[in-house]
Enzyme design. Structure first.
Site, PDB file in Angstrom:
ATOM      1  N   GLY A 299      14.871   3.525  51.974  1.00 21.57           N
ATOM      2  CA  GLY A 299      15.734   2.897  51.002  1.00 21.57           C
ATOM      3  C   GLY A 299      16.922   3.743  50.666  1.00 21.57           C
ATOM      4  CG  ASP A 300      20.167   2.448  51.093  1.00 24.59           C
ATOM      5  OD1 ASP A 300      19.673   3.185  51.943  1.00 24.59           O
ATOM      6  OD2 ASP A 300      20.676   1.354  51.335  1.00 24.59           O
TER       7      ASP A 300
ATOM      8  N   PRO B   7      14.061   8.426  54.787  1.00 23.77           N
ATOM      9  CG  PRO B   7      12.149   8.569  53.459  1.00 23.77           C
ATOM     10  CD  PRO B   7      12.721   9.046  54.757  1.00 23.77           C
ATOM     11  CB  CYS B   8      19.001   7.132  52.508  1.00 24.20           C
ATOM     12  SG  CYS B   8      18.646   5.388  52.564  1.00 24.20           S
ATOM     13  CG  ASN B   9      14.185   7.245  48.556  1.00 26.86           C
ATOM     14  OD1 ASN B   9      14.145   7.167  49.773  1.00 26.86           O
ATOM     15  ND2 ASN B   9      13.375   6.550  47.776  1.00 26.86           N
TER      16      ASN B   9
END
Length: 598
Positions: A135-136, A557-559
């Site tokens: 997710g972002d 993940p791009c959290n």
């Protein structure tokens, strides 16, 4: 203005789920700041004036007034603002000047006095709870607000990020420049810091630097910026996307347009690149992450992945919805082929039945990034009441705020003055998944899983070169699998997957992938829950058993990378996004084990 819009509640109207970081996308920003209660004095307005009208008896220096005038505000407005609240708090003064400008320009607001209020700061509501999703955004541990908020003032529905973007746009900067400044500096940065960042970027890009970049707003001088710009250009040189040195984090600006190395049907443009010997396949690898990441993130991705420059692609050039992503891979870029059934390119091509109710003043042709952040039903209700209480067509101020929410949440018109969310099966279609791919889990989980997924058609365009290379099928190591966007892309290309080792921590995502696999595939699917549990010995064992991997694919993940994450935007040092280093570690283990077998 309808009284239904007015309230004093600070509650958010949205589910606090994960967002993409591209909330603005191509949306038009609103120029009006969120307003406080007009009957109560805000803290920044409680000042004393001397006999000359100056706040707290402090007359401002001329250069400071000139600085605000250089930002586009009339001198009389600047003087009035300083007399009202002083000039010690630059951020508050800019907000007040923007409020003056809005009240002066927008007849729908009326001749309200600005004395006694300042724009209210609304917390960014695009945060959510997450695991290691692709997710972002990230969360601060809060639960989603499932019942929405009370009927607060419709004008207060602006997040902190949106408000600052609007402020910068009102100063004359482009929305993309505002987004980039917030991505670099963080949404908590004061406005003068964001202005400083935009000016620096303009200078580095050889754009004209105007008086908006005065020394009173960050201390940067034009000569210094231009000198730095020359140094950067000398280091980076000129060249096509992917040909610059990835070790220089300033040499990888996001291209405009973000069209990757090429697009389906694009036969005129060619891109050449050289891969270092140690990066050539097999195994081929394919890494994905959010394009708009903190400064230096893509340079570090590139450095760890054999200094291969990224390919940046916005899926709006492939399908009817935007999704800005970067890809690092060692796949050939010649010989790509489009899917047999290409996706629709516009909203009405995808969903012609919505055209009946679509108002003429909604000029959207495509949707913004399909996020996991969903608006509540109460927002749709307030939009309907606002339109019903307005003329036809509604005044510009109403149109602007309605369009802001429609673009932010990809709302579509399902009746007269009636908007609604896209349904999960519609999002599946836009992202290239088969209908009912995510069915079988909760609706909330479906939105989360889809919002965190690959855009299948974009990935299939890149992976299409593998079809002729592996006519007998491939073995895949799929890291951070999610709901199987990579696997669906390979299947749609007609590439048989003999074995897939899937590593995915979210149980619902694993259930979605397993359900699709059992319905469509004849190969072997082996599932592992945690990427950190994948050891070198495990990799060696798989390679001995299956004869090696042909493709290592995944998007870590791009959290902690996305611009909309205000709380844990820690870059690659963040808890979730640091899992990229496991992708790098495992890829290295695969290459080493396969070399030993040769």
């Amino acid at each position: 203005m309808s009284q239904d819009w007015l309230s004093h509640s600070d509650d958010s109207d949205t589910f606090e789920w994960e967002s993409d970081g591209e909330a603005s996308g191509e949306a038009e920003p609103s120029s009006a700041p969120a307003l406080r209660n007009l009957d109560a004095a805000g803290p920044s307005t409680l000042v004393h004036q001397d006999s000359n009208g100056w706040a707290n008896g402090e007359a401002p220096p001329t250069f400071l007034i000139d600085g605000y005038v250089g930002m586009g505000f009339p001198k009389e407005m600047v003087v009035k603002g300083i007399k009202e609240i002083g000039h010690s708090d630059e951020n508050a003064l800019v907000e007040l000047l923007l409020t003056y400008k809005t009240l002066g320009d927008d007849a729908a607001v009326g001749n309200c006095s600005t004395s006694g209020f300042t724009p209210q700061s609304i917390e960014d509501d695009d945060d959510l709870d997450s695991e290691y999703w692709d997710g972002d955004d990230d969360s601060d541990g809060r639960e989603p607000n499932l019942d929405g908020s009370s009927d607060e003032d419709f004008l207060r529905e602006m997040s902190e990020k949106d408000k600052k973007i609007n402020s910068l746009v009102d100063m004359g900067y482009h929305e993309d420049e505002a987004n980039m400044a917030i991505s670099i500096c963080g949404v908590d940065a004061p406005l003068y810091v964001l202005v400083d960042s935009v000016c620096a970027s303009q200078a580095a890009g050889e754009h004209e630097v105007t008086g908006r970049c005065s020394d009173s707003f960050g201390g940067r001088k034009k000569a210094r910026l231009m000198k730095e710009s020359k140094k950067k250009r000398k280091r980076s040189g000129d060249g096509a996307q992917g040909s610059r040195s990835p070790l220089d984090e300033e040499s990888m600006p996001l291209p405009k347009p973000m069209v990757g190395f090429n697009l389906p049907g694009d036969m005129l443009r060619t891109v050449s690149r050289r891969l270092p010997k140690e990066a050539t396949g097999p195994p081929y690898f394919y890494f994905e992450n959010v394009a708009i990441a903190p400064k230096g993130a893509w340079a570090k991705f590139s450095r760890f992945l054999y200094d291969i420059g990224p390919e940046f692609l916005d899926s709006k050039y492939i399908c009817a919805a935007a999704r800005k992503r970067g890809y690092i891979h060692n796949l050939p870029i010649e010989g790509r082929v489009e899917l047999l059934h290409p996706p629709p390119k516009t909203i009405f091509e995808a969903f012609p039945h919505y055209k009946k109710w679509w108002p003429s003043w909604d000029n959207r042709k495509q949707l913004n990034c399909l996020r996991t952040s969903m608006a509540s039903a109460k927002l749709a209700g307030r939009i309907q009441r606002a339109l019903e209480s307005s003329s036809n067509p509604p005044p510009p101020s109403v149109q602007k705020y309605v369009m802001k929410e429609c673009k932010r949440y990809n709302l579509v018109w399902v009746g007269k003055n009636k908007v609604a969310l896209l349904e999960p099966d519609e999002i599946e279609y836009l992202l290239g998944f088969p209908r009912d791919h995510t069915r079988g889990v909760s609706k909330t989980q479906r939105y989360k899983s889809l919002g965190n997924s690959f855009q299948v058609d974009s990935v299939a365009w890149h992976l299409s070169v593998m079809k002729d290379m592996f006519p007998n099928g491939i073995n895949v190591l799929s890291l951070f699998t999610g709901i199987g966007g990579g696997e669906v892309a390979l299947h749609r290309l007609g590439i048989r997957m003999r074995t897939v080792i899937s590593v995915e921590i979210n149980e619902a995502n694993r259930r979605i992938l397993r359900g699709w696999w059992d319905q469509t595939q004849t190969g072997r699917l082996i599932e592992i829950a945690d990427v950190q549990s994948v050891t070198d010995d495990m990799i060696s064992s798989f390679i001995d058993k299956f004869g090696g991997f042909d493709l290592v694919i995944g998007g870590s993940p791009c959290n902690n990378l996305t611009g909309s994450n205000r709380y844990n935007r820690d870059g690659l040092e963040g808890k979730h996004s640091a899992l990229f280093f496991d992708y790098f570690r495992i890829l290295g283990a695969v290459k080493s084990a396969m070399r030993r077998r040769m």
